[in-house]
Design a protein around this motif. Sequence first.
Motif, PDB file in Angstrom:
ATOM      1  N   HIS A   1       0.831  -1.210   0.000  1.00  0.00           N
ATOM      2  CA  HIS A   1       0.000   0.000   0.000  1.00  0.00           C
ATOM      3  C   HIS A   1       0.864   1.258   0.000  1.00  0.00           C
ATOM      4  N   LEU A   2       1.924   1.241   0.775  1.00  0.00           N
ATOM      5  CA  LEU A   2       2.802   2.412   0.843  1.00  0.00           C
ATOM      6  C   LEU A   2       3.398   2.725  -0.523  1.00  0.00           C
ATOM      7  N   ARG A   3       3.831   1.697  -1.247  1.00  0.00           N
ATOM      8  CA  ARG A   3       4.419   1.949  -2.572  1.00  0.00           C
ATOM      9  C   ARG A   3       3.387   2.532  -3.535  1.00  0.00           C
ATOM     10  N   ALA A   4       2.156   2.066  -3.443  1.00  0.00           N
ATOM     11  CA  ALA A   4       1.123   2.609  -4.320  1.00  0.00           C
ATOM     12  C   ALA A   4       0.916   4.098  -4.066  1.00  0.00           C
TER      13      ALA A   4
ATOM     14  N   ARG B   1       7.122   3.019 -10.905  1.00  0.00           N
ATOM     15  CA  ARG B   1       5.849   2.410 -11.303  1.00  0.00           C
ATOM     16  C   ARG B   1       5.963   0.888 -11.330  1.00  0.00           C
ATOM     17  N   HIS B   2       7.066   0.381 -11.851  1.00  0.00           N
ATOM     18  CA  HIS B   2       7.261  -1.070 -11.886  1.00  0.00           C
ATOM     19  C   HIS B   2       7.442  -1.625 -10.467  1.00  0.00           C
TER      20      HIS B   2
ATOM     21  N   ALA C   1      11.685   1.810  -4.851  1.00  0.00           N
ATOM     22  CA  ALA C   1      10.742   2.900  -5.108  1.00  0.00           C
ATOM     23  C   ALA C   1      11.169   4.184  -4.411  1.00  0.00           C
ATOM     24  N   THR C   2      11.693   4.053  -3.194  1.00  0.00           N
ATOM     25  CA  THR C   2      12.141   5.237  -2.450  1.00  0.00           C
ATOM     26  C   THR C   2      13.302   5.918  -3.154  1.00  0.00           C
ATOM     27  N   ALA C   3      14.257   5.131  -3.635  1.00  0.00           N
ATOM     28  CA  ALA C   3      15.399   5.704  -4.354  1.00  0.00           C
ATOM     29  C   ALA C   3      14.933   6.416  -5.624  1.00  0.00           C
ATOM     30  N   ALA C   4      13.965   5.824  -6.313  1.00  0.00           N
ATOM     31  CA  ALA C   4      13.444   6.450  -7.526  1.00  0.00           C
ATOM     32  C   ALA C   4      12.723   7.761  -7.203  1.00  0.00           C
ATOM     33  N   TYR C   5      11.925   7.750  -6.136  1.00  0.00           N
ATOM     34  CA  TYR C   5      11.226   8.981  -5.764  1.00  0.00           C
ATOM     35  C   TYR C   5      12.211  10.066  -5.347  1.00  0.00           C
ATOM     36  N   ARG C   6      13.290   9.677  -4.686  1.00  0.00           N
ATOM     37  CA  ARG C   6      14.312  10.655  -4.305  1.00  0.00           C
ATOM     38  C   ARG C   6      14.849  11.373  -5.540  1.00  0.00           C
ATOM     39  N   THR C   7      15.039  10.625  -6.623  1.00  0.00           N
ATOM     40  CA  THR C   7      15.525  11.245  -7.865  1.00  0.00           C
ATOM     41  C   THR C   7      14.484  12.186  -8.453  1.00  0.00           C
ATOM     42  N   VAL C   8      13.226  11.746  -8.493  1.00  0.00           N
ATOM     43  CA  VAL C   8      12.165  12.606  -9.023  1.00  0.00           C
ATOM     44  C   VAL C   8      12.105  13.908  -8.235  1.00  0.00           C
TER      45      VAL C   8
END
Length: 483
Positions: free
Chosen positions: A325-328, A381-382, A415-422
């Motif tokens: 749920h958190l990732r969504a 997203r993946h 997902a956290t690492a990807a969001y950090r980049t965004v």
Amino acid sequence: MSDSSRILIRGSGLRCADVVRVARRSAWLKLTPDALNRAGRSYELAVELGTKGAVYGRTTGVGANRHIVVDPDAADLHGLRLLRSHAGGTGDPLPDDAVRAVMAIRLNQLAAAGSGVHPRLLRALETALRVGALPLVHQRGAIGTGDLTALAEIGLTLAGELPWESGGIDPVAISPGDALAFISSNAATLAEAVLCWHDLSRVLAASHVVTALTFCALRGSVEAYDARVHAARPHPGAVRCAGEMRRLLTSGGDLLPGKRLQDPFGLRAFPQVQGPALEAAAQVERVLQVDLNAAAENPFIDAETQLAYHHGQFSTAQVALAFDHLRATLHHIAELSAARLSDLVEPDLSDLPPFLAEGPAGSSGFMILEYVAHDALGTLRHAAGPVTLGTAVISRGLEDHASFSTHAVRSTVVATAAYRTVLACELLGAVRALRMSGVELPDTPLREAFRLADEGLPHVVHDHPLSAEIHRAEQLLDRLAAL
């Protein structure tokens, strides 16, 4: 940075933040005498119960071997055989901070006195953490029904059968029945989960600050964050987010005048999208803190009833579902961040040159940041796909469900690492837009945030490679989170 404070281990009251302090700042753990006494009584009861009847893993084999009785004369070797056979982990080693977290969590769980292990194993874990001794623990080998491989590696290291990765302590004896009692836990998954929760919580905190900087650069309308608006639909996360935005954007209760009647969704709907992520992170913390203090070993040795209970407490469906749920929710807020970046490079919204370019005509400015942000968003997203839709049937069909909580946690790390980049890409855009526009920031912590960003990020007018700046912006997020 070290932490000289003491954390008492009593089998209850351990918080996620305490585990982070042990893992990342080497805080000192101290077993309470009462915890050791209760563990001792649990051990004695387990030994007694094993003389009166079948106790899974103590007088029998494990898994599909549950009905096979162990020769009492070979009970000493049964425990070591169990550890040896289950120490089959592979893949990369767990990082040092995660190994410290595993040991701290397992120590506290054992202090809850439901396992029946000999107290010397508790003292051994305490000593190893105190002197900085770390076993080698491999990542791969768990499916959310007990971190058997990781904990077997730790058990064999404590017993002197595997070498220490760093430091070391004198070997301890493995008593009959200790092996399963020691490895019957999800402590390794919980360790990675706690560190992931902490890192993501920091990025979520920073996202309020970055969004507020973008808000000022685009001269948004603070009406969308008004307390009266959110009192009319009081979802807790949205109310909290709107309050944070008011704290960052208003000084003395004064509202900033907005440029538009209605802002793009990236600004206007931020509390409604960020709110579920804040609630999901809080739910993850609640789930983890239950399991950090749980006597969930199978069987459960209960001193009150003087019985051994066989059960399914090894299942970590709660953890897996909470992280799914958190990732969504994280995907939703990352989409908004990418949208705000697009708003920043759009002249009709920013009143600045296309792509925030400052060089000669035709300069690309920050054009490439959108590519980077959407690449990271695609990765997120993946990673956001639910792992709980899969399961496993193993051990000759006896064990016919698995939560894959370990994979839910590791997908959240990605997902956290990807969001950090965004978010870092948005931060770069917001800072450049504020530099170019000269918009005056409110007299709130946002001024300090901009000062930190202005000092930490170079201001290069001509087109140039942005890789190093993206990396610096990612690192800066942790400092912004503190505001």
